[in-house]
Design a protein around this motif. Sequence first.
Motif, short mmCIF file in Angstrom:
data_model
loop_
_atom_site.label_atom_id
_atom_site.label_comp_id
_atom_site.label_asym_id
_atom_site.label_seq_id
_atom_site.Cartn_x
_atom_site.Cartn_y
_atom_site.Cartn_z
N CYS A 184 0.09 4.12 8.01
CA CYS A 184 -0.37 2.73 8.58
C CYS A 184 -0.29 1.85 7.04
O CYS A 184 -0.51 2.31 6.09
CB CYS A 184 -1.62 2.63 9.12
N ASP A 185 0.38 0.46 7.47
CA ASP A 185 0.41 -0.08 6.24
C ASP A 185 -0.85 -1.01 5.85
O ASP A 185 -0.96 -1.83 4.90
CB ASP A 185 1.46 -1.00 6.16
N ARG A 186 -1.88 -0.80 6.56
CA ARG A 186 -3.21 -1.42 6.29
C ARG A 186 -4.07 -0.33 5.70
O ARG A 186 -4.67 -0.53 4.82
CB ARG A 186 -3.53 -2.28 7.46
N CYS A 187 -4.37 0.79 6.36
CA CYS A 187 -5.32 1.75 5.90
C CYS A 187 -4.68 3.00 5.67
O CYS A 187 -5.38 3.94 5.03
CB CYS A 187 -6.13 2.05 7.05
N ARG A 188 -3.43 3.20 5.57
CA ARG A 188 -2.57 4.14 4.73
C ARG A 188 -2.90 5.44 5.51
O ARG A 188 -2.83 6.60 4.82
CB ARG A 188 -3.16 4.30 3.23
N GLN A 189 -3.31 5.61 6.62
CA GLN A 189 -3.72 6.56 7.25
C GLN A 189 -2.41 7.07 7.89
O GLN A 189 -1.71 6.07 8.61
CB GLN A 189 -4.86 6.68 8.34
N PRO A 190 -2.16 8.59 8.34
CA PRO A 190 -0.94 8.69 8.97
C PRO A 190 -1.04 8.12 10.46
O PRO A 190 -2.19 8.28 11.11
CB PRO A 190 -0.72 10.36 9.15
N LYS A 191 0.13 7.80 11.12
CA LYS A 191 0.06 7.32 12.49
C LYS A 191 1.42 7.86 13.10
O LYS A 191 2.25 7.71 12.62
CB LYS A 191 -0.34 5.83 12.64
N LEU A 192 1.47 7.76 14.23
CA LEU A 192 2.80 7.83 15.08
C LEU A 192 3.52 6.51 15.02
O LEU A 192 2.88 5.73 15.05
CB LEU A 192 2.32 8.26 16.36
N GLN A 193 4.75 6.84 14.97
CA GLN A 193 5.74 5.28 14.93
C GLN A 193 5.64 4.87 16.36
O GLN A 193 5.76 5.55 17.42
CB GLN A 193 7.09 5.78 14.58
N HIS A 194 5.74 3.52 16.05
CA HIS A 194 5.94 2.49 17.52
C HIS A 194 4.69 2.76 18.20
O HIS A 194 4.49 2.51 19.51
CB HIS A 194 6.96 2.95 18.27
N THR A 195 3.53 2.91 17.72
CA THR A 195 2.02 2.92 18.23
C THR A 195 1.16 2.33 17.30
O THR A 195 1.13 2.07 16.19
CB THR A 195 1.57 4.45 18.43
N ALA A 196 0.21 1.67 18.10
CA ALA A 196 -0.88 1.14 17.28
C ALA A 196 -1.67 2.19 16.34
O ALA A 196 -1.86 3.17 17.04
CB ALA A 196 -1.80 0.30 18.17
N CYS A 197 -1.95 1.80 15.33
CA CYS A 197 -2.92 2.69 14.40
C CYS A 197 -3.97 3.37 15.06
O CYS A 197 -4.89 2.44 15.60
CB CYS A 197 -3.10 2.01 13.01
N PRO A 198 -4.38 4.38 15.20
CA PRO A 198 -5.81 4.76 15.82
C PRO A 198 -6.81 4.61 14.98
O PRO A 198 -8.10 4.68 15.49
CB PRO A 198 -5.57 6.19 16.12
N THR A 199 -6.68 4.36 13.77
CA THR A 199 -7.83 4.30 12.57
C THR A 199 -8.28 2.76 12.57
O THR A 199 -9.43 2.71 12.72
CB THR A 199 -7.48 4.74 11.44
N CYS A 200 -7.43 2.00 12.53
CA CYS A 200 -7.92 0.44 12.12
C CYS A 200 -7.31 -0.32 13.43
O CYS A 200 -7.69 -1.58 13.70
CB CYS A 200 -7.43 -0.14 10.94
N GLY A 201 -6.48 0.16 14.57
CA GLY A 201 -6.06 -0.49 15.49
C GLY A 201 -5.23 -1.81 15.50
O GLY A 201 -5.33 -2.59 16.06
N THR A 202 -4.18 -1.61 14.25
CA THR A 202 -3.18 -2.72 13.84
C THR A 202 -1.97 -2.21 14.33
O THR A 202 -1.66 -0.85 14.46
CB THR A 202 -3.13 -3.04 12.43
N TYR A 203 -1.07 -3.23 14.78
CA TYR A 203 0.38 -2.86 14.88
C TYR A 203 1.18 -3.98 14.39
O TYR A 203 0.87 -5.26 14.58
CB TYR A 203 0.58 -2.65 16.44
N ASN A 204 2.19 -3.70 13.53
CA ASN A 204 2.88 -4.69 13.19
C ASN A 204 2.12 -5.91 12.44
O ASN A 204 2.21 -7.00 12.47
CB ASN A 204 3.70 -5.34 14.32
N LYS A 205 0.98 -5.18 11.60
CA LYS A 205 0.16 -6.05 10.83
C LYS A 205 -0.68 -7.12 11.69
O LYS A 205 -1.23 -7.91 11.22
CB LYS A 205 0.90 -7.00 9.57
#
Length: 57
Positions: free
Chosen positions: A30-51
């Motif tokens: 994730c480019d906000r929280c740097r946690q690993p996430k699946l591509q083309h999905t919203a980040c499960p940690t911080c809930g962002t997609y495409n910033k």
Amino acid sequence: MAVPKRRMSRANTHARRSQWKTTAPAVSTCDRCRQPKLQHTACPTCGTYNKRQVIAV
Ligand SMILES: [Zn+2]
């Protein structure tokens, strides 16, 4: 006993079910929280997609 009439193509040989392998899912960070996430999905940690905030966490 049945005998194959025609030679099987390389593509068909390669696509035989016994050649199916599993591959690891594409994981990016994730480019906000740097946690690993699946591509083309919203980040499960911080809930962002495409910033952009898309899900409330
Ligand atoms: Zn995140």
